[in-house]
Design an enzyme around this catalytic site. Sequence first.
Site, PDB file in Angstrom:
ATOM      1  NE  ARG A  24     -18.567  29.538 132.974  1.00 55.10           N
ATOM      2  CZ  ARG A  24     -18.747  28.323 132.455  1.00 55.10           C
ATOM      3  NH1 ARG A  24     -19.300  27.379 133.169  1.00 55.10           N
ATOM      4  NH2 ARG A  24     -18.398  28.084 131.227  1.00 55.10           N
ATOM      5  NE  ARG A  28     -25.486  26.262 134.717  1.00 54.93           N
ATOM      6  CZ  ARG A  28     -25.074  25.277 133.939  1.00 54.93           C
ATOM      7  NH1 ARG A  28     -25.944  24.537 133.291  1.00 54.93           N
ATOM      8  NH2 ARG A  28     -23.793  24.999 133.827  1.00 54.93           N
ATOM      9  NE  ARG A  37     -29.196  30.765 130.434  1.00 47.63           N
ATOM     10  CZ  ARG A  37     -29.993  30.701 129.371  1.00 47.63           C
ATOM     11  NH1 ARG A  37     -31.002  31.542 129.234  1.00 47.63           N
ATOM     12  NH2 ARG A  37     -29.793  29.795 128.424  1.00 47.63           N
ATOM     13  CG  ASP A  74     -19.521  31.201 126.592  1.00 43.16           C
ATOM     14  OD1 ASP A  74     -19.688  30.734 127.727  1.00 43.16           O
ATOM     15  OD2 ASP A  74     -18.983  30.549 125.666  1.00 43.16           O
ATOM     16  CE1 TYR A 150     -16.445  23.660 123.954  1.00 46.09           C
ATOM     17  CE2 TYR A 150     -14.567  25.116 124.234  1.00 46.09           C
ATOM     18  CZ  TYR A 150     -15.484  24.237 124.760  1.00 46.09           C
ATOM     19  OH  TYR A 150     -15.447  23.921 126.099  1.00 46.09           O
TER      20      TYR A 150
HETATM   21  O1  CP3 Z   1     -18.569  34.519 135.670  1.00 45.48           O
HETATM   22  C1  CP3 Z   1     -17.768  34.374 134.732  1.00 45.48           C
HETATM   23  O2  CP3 Z   1     -16.721  33.685 134.819  1.00 45.48           O
HETATM   24  C2  CP3 Z   1     -18.018  35.134 133.453  1.00 45.48           C
HETATM   25  C3  CP3 Z   1     -18.742  34.480 132.431  1.00 45.48           C
HETATM   26  C4  CP3 Z   1     -18.180  33.281 131.680  1.00 45.48           C
HETATM   27  C5  CP3 Z   1     -19.049  32.286 131.151  1.00 45.48           C
HETATM   28  N1  CP3 Z   1     -18.301  31.451 130.381  1.00 45.48           N
HETATM   29  C6  CP3 Z   1     -20.502  32.224 131.369  1.00 45.48           C
HETATM   30  C7  CP3 Z   1     -21.227  30.953 131.113  1.00 45.48           C
HETATM   31  C8  CP3 Z   1     -16.877  32.960 131.284  1.00 45.48           C
HETATM   32  C9  CP3 Z   1     -15.564  33.657 131.641  1.00 45.48           C
HETATM   33  C10 CP3 Z   1     -16.972  31.809 130.446  1.00 45.48           C
HETATM   34  C11 CP3 Z   1     -15.798  31.213 129.774  1.00 45.48           C
HETATM   35  C12 CP3 Z   1     -15.942  29.945 129.064  1.00 45.48           C
HETATM   36  N2  CP3 Z   1     -17.008  29.489 128.328  1.00 45.48           N
HETATM   37  C13 CP3 Z   1     -14.903  28.982 128.964  1.00 45.48           C
HETATM   38  C14 CP3 Z   1     -13.505  29.138 129.522  1.00 45.48           C
HETATM   39  C15 CP3 Z   1     -13.459  28.809 130.970  1.00 45.48           C
HETATM   40  C16 CP3 Z   1     -13.624  27.344 131.269  1.00 45.48           C
HETATM   41  O3  CP3 Z   1     -14.673  27.007 131.853  1.00 45.48           O
HETATM   42  O4  CP3 Z   1     -12.731  26.572 130.938  1.00 45.48           O
HETATM   43  C17 CP3 Z   1     -15.399  27.908 128.192  1.00 45.48           C
HETATM   44  C18 CP3 Z   1     -14.645  26.634 127.829  1.00 45.48           C
HETATM   45  C19 CP3 Z   1     -16.720  28.249 127.785  1.00 45.48           C
HETATM   46  C20 CP3 Z   1     -17.640  27.480 126.894  1.00 45.48           C
HETATM   47  C21 CP3 Z   1     -18.884  27.145 127.597  1.00 45.48           C
HETATM   48  N3  CP3 Z   1     -19.901  28.048 127.872  1.00 45.48           N
HETATM   49  C22 CP3 Z   1     -19.270  25.893 128.111  1.00 45.48           C
HETATM   50  C23 CP3 Z   1     -18.432  24.629 128.028  1.00 45.48           C
HETATM   51  C24 CP3 Z   1     -20.545  26.062 128.689  1.00 45.48           C
HETATM   52  C25 CP3 Z   1     -21.427  24.992 129.279  1.00 45.48           C
HETATM   53  C26 CP3 Z   1     -20.918  24.660 130.648  1.00 45.48           C
HETATM   54  C27 CP3 Z   1     -22.031  24.501 131.612  1.00 45.48           C
HETATM   55  O5  CP3 Z   1     -21.757  24.744 132.800  1.00 45.48           O
HETATM   56  O6  CP3 Z   1     -23.152  24.142 131.220  1.00 45.48           O
HETATM   57  C28 CP3 Z   1     -20.907  27.424 128.569  1.00 45.48           C
HETATM   58  C29 CP3 Z   1     -22.147  28.077 129.055  1.00 45.48           C
HETATM   59  C30 CP3 Z   1     -21.992  29.098 130.104  1.00 45.48           C
HETATM   60  N4  CP3 Z   1     -21.122  30.152 130.009  1.00 45.48           N
HETATM   61  C31 CP3 Z   1     -22.714  29.203 131.325  1.00 45.48           C
HETATM   62  C32 CP3 Z   1     -22.250  30.358 131.971  1.00 45.48           C
HETATM   63  C33 CP3 Z   1     -22.714  30.921 133.282  1.00 45.48           C
HETATM   64  C34 CP3 Z   1     -23.822  28.239 131.795  1.00 45.48           C
HETATM   65  C35 CP3 Z   1     -25.011  28.274 130.879  1.00 45.48           C
HETATM   66  C36 CP3 Z   1     -26.321  28.867 131.418  1.00 45.48           C
HETATM   67  O7  CP3 Z   1     -26.336  29.652 132.371  1.00 45.48           O
HETATM   68  O8  CP3 Z   1     -27.368  28.538 130.831  1.00 45.48           O
END
Ligand code: CP3
Length: 346
Positions: A24, A28, A37, A74, A150
């Site tokens: 990540r 944000r 974003r 994602d 999910y």
């Molecule tokens: O920088 C990176 O790592 C690459 C991008 C990336 C994202 N999600 C962007 C993202 C990666 C590799 C993921 C993987 C992901 N997504 C996982 C596996 C890793 C982990 O965290 O265990 C999972 C379970 C998800 C599902 C997911 N996507 C969730 C639970 C959420 C909400 C979490 C939150 O912080 O709100 C997301 C959204 C998400 N994916 C965001 C980002 C940057 C935040 C949303 C936004 O910017 O509006």
Amino acid sequence: MSGGKLLATLAGTRFPTPPIWLMRQAGRYLPEYRAVRATTKSFLEFCYTPEKAVEVTLQPIRRFGLDAAIIFSDILVIPDALGQKVWFETGEGPKLEPLTDPAQFAQLSRARLSDYLAPVYRALTETRKALPEETALLGFAGAPFTLACYMIEGSGSRDFAKVKDWAYRWPDSFSILIDLLVDAIVDHLVNQIDAGADAVQLFDSHAGVLPEEQLFRWSLDPMMRIAQGVRLKHPGVPIIAFPRAVGPAALMYRRPDVFSALSLDTGIGAHWAAKELQPHICVQGNLDPIMLVVGGRAMEDEAKRILDKLGHGPFIFNLGHGVVPQTPPEHVAELVEIVRNWKPGA
Ligand code: CP3
């Protein structure tokens, strides 16, 4: 060699200090990420707009000079591409129209996956062109069990009771979903490598909710089948496995014949990993993301403790889980300095 220090480390070369990237790392906590974003309301639409995905993938590389970029996307693009309804609610995380009946599996189809996810592949190709030669580009996917969590729960969950109930009560039916996901994930990873990914990571973020006896069938075996499927097309491309929160069952994933590295969550002791895992396989991790929020002396001591334990073997510095939004970006710059200035035994 394109992909520099990270790919060389995965191939067995040792450097005075390990390569570093952060799960990540685009997100944000970066003001420049929030600015891009803010131009797209829907998170998935943002993921499917190559210019924006490329830009935010490059942001942490420009700022911190990390050894790898991970494509901005994602794990939930797969259920979306299979035809399940997926959306993101601000402040609440992902939502899906949950699968409640095995009959619904028949409506999921991987036939259109490659076309549907073409914007992700375009973003990879453009990112590879824009990246410095020595920076590795990582593709990724969620592992089948985590995606099934999910898809059946319809969101994140505290206890994952629905998905586990399904797996334990109707294992043959649950297998059908897992097998469909194995095939879809192989397609998605092969497409990402075709488009320019130098290595890929499989995130089994929720593996840790399964008892050890269930881990082989629902987490490790599907991940191994994916690795084998990817290898048929791309024999040399490294695959990093991240079975999160499985504790000492991480030993089961110690399969250098299948995975190039194991990513360790924060709960795994660096000392234990150095003794039990690292003699057999490259490891990645495992700084607590909250140490990166705290920064200063606490972060430095902990990063050095991890380096002293793991920095001598095949190792990629990373966090135990993703960067959290409240992280001050300066702390990331400081962490990169600490890792690059580390001297064994000093
Ligand atoms: O920088 C990176 O790592 C690459 C991008 C990336 C994202 N999600 C962007 C993202 C990666 C590799 C993921 C993987 C992901 N997504 C996982 C596996 C890793 C982990 O965290 O265990 C999972 C379970 C998800 C599902 C997911 N996507 C969730 C639970 C959420 C909400 C979490 C939150 O912080 O709100 C997301 C959204 C998400 N994916 C965001 C980002 C940057 C935040 C949303 C936004 O910017 O509006």
